[in-house]
Design a protein around this motif. Structure first.
Motif, mmCIF file in Angstrom:
data_model
loop_
_atom_site.group_PDB
_atom_site.id
_atom_site.type_symbol
_atom_site.label_atom_id
_atom_site.label_comp_id
_atom_site.label_asym_id
_atom_site.label_seq_id
_atom_site.Cartn_x
_atom_site.Cartn_y
_atom_site.Cartn_z
ATOM 1 N N VAL A 1 76.064 32.593 -61.249
ATOM 2 C CA VAL A 1 75.067 31.630 -60.777
ATOM 3 C C VAL A 1 73.781 31.775 -61.595
ATOM 4 N N VAL A 2 72.895 30.810 -61.459
ATOM 5 C CA VAL A 2 71.738 30.728 -62.354
ATOM 6 C C VAL A 2 70.835 31.965 -62.242
ATOM 7 N N THR A 3 70.823 32.604 -61.081
ATOM 8 C CA THR A 3 69.964 33.790 -60.919
ATOM 9 C C THR A 3 70.436 34.960 -61.791
ATOM 10 N N THR A 4 71.709 34.944 -62.236
ATOM 11 C CA THR A 4 72.179 36.029 -63.115
ATOM 12 C C THR A 4 71.454 35.985 -64.469
ATOM 13 N N LEU A 5 70.835 34.863 -64.792
ATOM 14 C CA LEU A 5 70.147 34.742 -66.086
ATOM 15 C C LEU A 5 68.812 35.498 -66.107
ATOM 16 N N PHE A 6 68.263 35.783 -64.928
ATOM 17 C CA PHE A 6 66.967 36.473 -64.881
ATOM 18 C C PHE A 6 67.029 37.848 -65.550
ATOM 19 N N SER A 7 68.193 38.519 -65.445
ATOM 20 C CA SER A 7 68.280 39.863 -66.030
ATOM 21 C C SER A 7 68.538 39.800 -67.533
ATOM 22 N N LYS A 8 68.748 38.607 -68.081
ATOM 23 C CA LYS A 8 69.088 38.478 -69.497
ATOM 24 C C LYS A 8 67.884 38.170 -70.372
ATOM 25 N N THR A 9 66.736 38.033 -69.745
ATOM 26 C CA THR A 9 65.532 37.761 -70.526
ATOM 27 C C THR A 9 64.325 38.386 -69.818
ATOM 28 N N ALA A 10 63.229 38.508 -70.537
ATOM 29 C CA ALA A 10 62.036 39.107 -69.922
ATOM 30 C C ALA A 10 61.089 37.982 -69.511
ATOM 31 N N ILE A 11 61.013 37.739 -68.228
ATOM 32 C CA ILE A 11 60.102 36.702 -67.734
ATOM 33 C C ILE A 11 58.906 37.380 -67.084
ATOM 34 N N SER A 12 57.724 36.941 -67.467
ATOM 35 C CA SER A 12 56.511 37.506 -66.867
ATOM 36 C C SER A 12 55.850 36.432 -65.999
ATOM 37 N N ALA A 13 55.271 36.881 -64.900
ATOM 38 C CA ALA A 13 54.585 35.940 -64.004
ATOM 39 C C ALA A 13 53.151 35.674 -64.455
ATOM 40 N N GLN A 14 52.726 36.446 -65.461
ATOM 41 C CA GLN A 14 51.326 36.321 -65.877
ATOM 42 C C GLN A 14 51.061 34.969 -66.549
ATOM 43 N N ASN A 15 50.086 34.278 -66.069
ATOM 44 C CA ASN A 15 49.708 32.963 -66.605
ATOM 45 C C ASN A 15 50.906 32.014 -66.676
ATOM 46 N N ALA A 16 51.810 32.100 -65.694
ATOM 47 C CA ALA A 16 53.050 31.322 -65.754
ATOM 48 C C ALA A 16 53.230 30.450 -64.514
ATOM 49 N N VAL A 17 53.950 29.349 -64.720
ATOM 50 C CA VAL A 17 54.363 28.478 -63.614
ATOM 51 C C VAL A 17 55.875 28.356 -63.689
#
Ligand SMILES: Cc1cc2nc3c(=O)[nH]c(=O)nc-3n(C[C@H](O)[C@H](O)[C@H](O)COP(=O)(O)OP(=O)(O)OC[C@H]3O[C@@H](n4cnc5c(N)ncnc54)[C@H](O)[C@@H]3O)c2cc1C
Ligand code: FES
Length: 275
Positions: free
Chosen positions: A188-204
């Motif tokens: 499912v799409v949530t499995t992609l979160f562990s495949k990249t580095a996403i930061s919440a800083q200055n992000a939407v």
């Protein structure tokens, strides 16, 4: 003044088969003046009508930077959409709108954007994604996480490849169920979160997809540190009139057709039946 109740005739110029059940229609208003006057924001929708079949709300998939036509990406599910899929180039449909609030594009300027789309949910996001790439310097990093049921359900494969090859952009794709020739991610799409580095800083984060997907994606975004107001969702609720008259689309005190379809998580949190 524009009459919100009147559908304006529009001609189908091209039809692109995206998948076995989804087509993109490129449309031009018959009246050149109407075409010129038709202004919209990414995230807005129109009411598409077919004589003898009825009306359906459909998100505008093109971006305001594409001048002279609009695009609608439509899945065949029932009466109106099946009739639409039987039409050909030069056939006429009716269009009321644009309706809804659209995305707060100005507030997104200079921010990193994380798009999370499930299935047909990539169609409403496409208008904003195209707007962002048409004004690339105004936005930070773009990450697109996209999931579909199977490889044959994946939309906009060519564009996904182009977006993924753009400077400071990343596209990750997954399918729930793979096939013999699928070499990409399965899950499912949530499995992609562990495949990249996403930061919440200055992000939407901007989400569109099935309701069940919203809940799991929001949990992941909270883990990363996204604030409630930095999570935007576009809802596809049952609608009829599109203009706040019939009450078919309300969630608590909000009308999806008028107050939405784009909401922040902060606005929706706690509203009964919202998520
Ligand atoms: C703001 C908004 C934007 C939308 N954007 C798009 C888009 O870009 N592309 C697209 O293909 N579709 C989009 N939809 C959904 C689309 O409006 C429906 O699929 C369409 O109205 C179905 O009409 P129909 O006559 O073909 O099907 P019907 O004969 O009315 O119904 C077929 C089946 O679909 C179900 N259904 C109907 N409408 C909805 C709905 N809104 N949500 C969930 N299930 C529904 C019915 O219960 C039934 O099971 C959007 C909906 C909204 C509210
Ligand atoms: S669709 Fe009629 S009030 Fe929203």
């Amino acid at each position: 003044m524009r009459n919100l109740y009147v559908p304006y005739p529009a001609v189908i110029k091209t039809i692109n088969e995206e998948t076995y059940d989804t087509k993109t229609f490129s449309l031009v208003f018959q009246d050149g003046k109407r075409q010129q006057e038709f202004r919209y924001k990414p995230g807005q929708f129109i009411e598409l009508s077919l004589l003898g079949y009825g009306e359906s709300p459909i998100s505008i998939a093109s971006s305001p930077s594409q001048i002279g036509y609009i695009e609608l990406c439509v899945r065949r599910v029932g009466r109106v959409t099946e009739a639409l899929h039987r039409l050909s180039d030069n056939d006429i449909v009716g269009i009321r709108g644009p309706f809804g609030n659209g995305f707060p594009v100005e507030q997104m300027r200079n921010k990193n954007l994380v798009f999370i789309g499930g299935g047909l949910g990539l169609a409403p996001l496409k208008s904003l994604i195209r707007t962002v790439f048409a004004n690339r310097r105004d936005f930070g990093k773009v990450t697109i996480l996209y999931g579909a049921r199977t490889p044959s359900d994946l939309l906009f494969r060519d564009e996904l490849a182009v977006w993924g090859n753009t400077d400071n952009a990343e596209v990750l794709v997954t399918v729930d169920v793979g096939s013999s020739d699928w070499q990409g991610n399965v899950g499912v799409v949530t499995t992609l979160f562990s495949k990249t580095a996403i930061s919440a800083q200055n992000a939407v984060a901007i989400i569109c997809g099935p309701t069940v997907m919203f809940r799991f994606v929001i949990q992941e975004l909270f883990k990363i540190g996204f604030a409630e107001e930095a999570i935007m969702l576009t809802l596809e609720r049952f609608m009829k009139c599109g203009i706040g008259k019939c009450g078919h689309c309300n969630i608590g005190p909000k009308y999806v057709c008028l107050d939405g379809p784009v909401f922040s998580y902060k606005e929706l949190k706690g509203l009964p039946g919202a998520l």
